[in-house]
Design a protein around this motif. Structure first.
Motif, PDB file in Angstrom:
ATOM      1  N   THR A 117      -2.683   6.050   1.985  1.00 39.41           N
ATOM      2  CA  THR A 117      -2.977   4.621   2.166  1.00 39.41           C
ATOM      3  C   THR A 117      -3.439   3.997   0.856  1.00 39.41           C
ATOM      4  OG1 THR A 117      -3.703   5.210   4.392  1.00 39.41           O
ATOM      5  CG2 THR A 117      -4.182   2.979   3.648  1.00 39.41           C
ATOM      6  N   THR A 164       0.457  -0.618   2.618  1.00 38.75           N
ATOM      7  CA  THR A 164       0.306   0.607   3.396  1.00 38.75           C
ATOM      8  C   THR A 164      -0.803   0.416   4.411  1.00 38.75           C
ATOM      9  OG1 THR A 164       0.918   1.889   1.437  1.00 38.75           O
ATOM     10  CG2 THR A 164      -0.009   3.096   3.285  1.00 38.75           C
ATOM     11  N   LEU A 210       4.566   0.587   4.398  1.00 41.65           N
ATOM     12  CA  LEU A 210       4.507   1.996   4.769  1.00 41.65           C
ATOM     13  C   LEU A 210       3.465   2.143   5.873  1.00 41.65           C
ATOM     14  CD1 LEU A 210       5.222   4.994   4.306  1.00 41.65           C
ATOM     15  CD2 LEU A 210       3.450   5.044   2.532  1.00 41.65           C
ATOM     16  N   ASP A 219       1.487   4.680   7.917  1.00 37.90           N
ATOM     17  CA  ASP A 219       1.091   6.087   7.886  1.00 37.90           C
ATOM     18  C   ASP A 219       0.489   6.444   9.243  1.00 37.90           C
ATOM     19  OD1 ASP A 219       1.200   8.315   6.139  1.00 37.90           O
ATOM     20  OD2 ASP A 219      -0.970   8.288   5.926  1.00 37.90           O
ATOM     21  N   TYR A 258      -0.412   4.394  -2.150  1.00 38.58           N
ATOM     22  CA  TYR A 258       0.839   3.661  -2.009  1.00 38.58           C
ATOM     23  C   TYR A 258       0.631   2.171  -1.728  1.00 38.58           C
ATOM     24  CZ  TYR A 258       3.392   8.072  -1.993  1.00 38.58           C
ATOM     25  OH  TYR A 258       3.929   9.289  -2.355  1.00 38.58           O
ATOM     26  N   GLY A 259      -0.584   1.770  -1.478  1.00 36.28           N
ATOM     27  CA  GLY A 259      -0.853   0.373  -1.170  1.00 36.28           C
ATOM     28  C   GLY A 259      -1.233  -0.432  -2.408  1.00 36.28           C
TER      29      GLY A 259
END
Length: 295
Positions: free
Chosen positions: A231, A243, A169, A171, A234-235
């Motif tokens: 960050t 992320t 992801l 960002d 989701y990481g």
């Protein structure tokens, strides 16, 4: 229905390509620019001051990646109205009429700085509201905007993870070219935020840095932005969930004073295309999930 829902729909978009190029999702959570009339009426500052908190045009810089096979997510409501890059209930009790939920986080550094889930100030420190707002209104924004956005983003991330075994992801944010603090050094063109190596594999941050440096950008890491809630939340690199936050200096692609795209806008968009392809070239086997080493 919140005041926002009555003025614009949808509040956010998650667009998927017909065929995915790789499990890489580009997200722009702070480029929203549709302001509810009631919000503007409640604000003590004008629209131009509110807009300085936007990551203006960041969503446009990445939207074309959809045609290259990469999913793109973007938010249409402004971060000064509700900020999805915060915990769901980072709330400042001084802002509201009524009792906050017992589980609200009222003591975070972001709340103290006026930049909670419902921000008290815009980025340069100006107070937003003329008077306190009802807590039910704040909770309504969380229920109808914040939670649906994160539910949709989480579903997309989980689906990619289940399909490919790993997901990245990205960002995407933008920062003012000059900081508020007088002693802050000149900001680089790009700041990579990976929560000091905890939100993604080091390989990913390295690819971002090498790719963008090769395109002529000066690149920093984690200062002044290490990554926010997205960050961090989701990481989980050990599980193959990566992320990375990419913070772009606004002077690179826009006129900050006039809030207009500059002549370099198209070049910067192309550079994001190059970055997307570089990330897609990372072998999935290098992205996990990883087993803990035996002692």
């Amino acid at each position: 229905m919140t005041e926002f829902e009555g003025e614009f729909s949808p509040p956010f978009e998650i667009a998927e390509p017909a065929v995915w190029r790789a499990p890489i999702i580009f997200n722009s959570p702070h480029s929203g620019s549709v302001y509810p009339h009631a919000f503007l009426n409640a604000s003590r500052i004008d629209l131009e001051a509110l807009q300085r908190s936007e990551d203006s045009f960041m969503d446009e810089l990445i939207l074309h990646l959809l045609h290259q096979g990469f999913p793109v997510a973007r938010v249409h409501f402004p971060r000064s109205y509700i900020d999805v890059n915060r915990e769901p209930y980072e709330l400042d009790p001084r802002m509201f009429h009524g009792r906050l939920p017992s589980f609200a986080n009222t003591r975070s550094m972001r709340v103290a700085g006026g930049l909670g889930t419902i921000p008290r100030v815009v980025g340069d420190g100006q107070e937003i509201y003329r008077e306190r707002i009802p807590i039910d209104e704040a909770l309504g924004r969380i229920e109808t905007l914040y939670k649906p956005y994160h539910r949709a983003l989480r579903q997309l991330v989980n689906r990619a993870h289940q399909t490919y075994g790993a997901v990245i992801l990205v960002d995407c944010h933008s920062m003012p070219s000059v900081g508020i603090a007088r002693d802050e050094p000149r900001r680089p063109d790009i700041v990579i935020g990976d929560r000091y190596g905890t939100s993604c594999a080091a390989l990913i941050s390295g690819v971002v840095e090498e790719t963008m440096a090769a395109r002529g950008y000066s690149v920093g890491r984690n200062k002044p932005y290490a990554g926010g809630f997205i960050t961090e939340h989701y990481g989980n690199p050990a599980s193959g969930l990566h992320t990375v936050q990419v913070e772009l200096n606004r002077a690179i692609y826009m006129d900050e004073r006039l809030r207009q795209r500059s002549d370099r806008f198209g070049v910067v968009a192309e550079d994001f295309s190059v970055l997307a392809e570089a990330l897609a070239a990372i072998p999935l086997a290098d992205l996990g999930p990883f087993q803990a080493a035996a002692e």
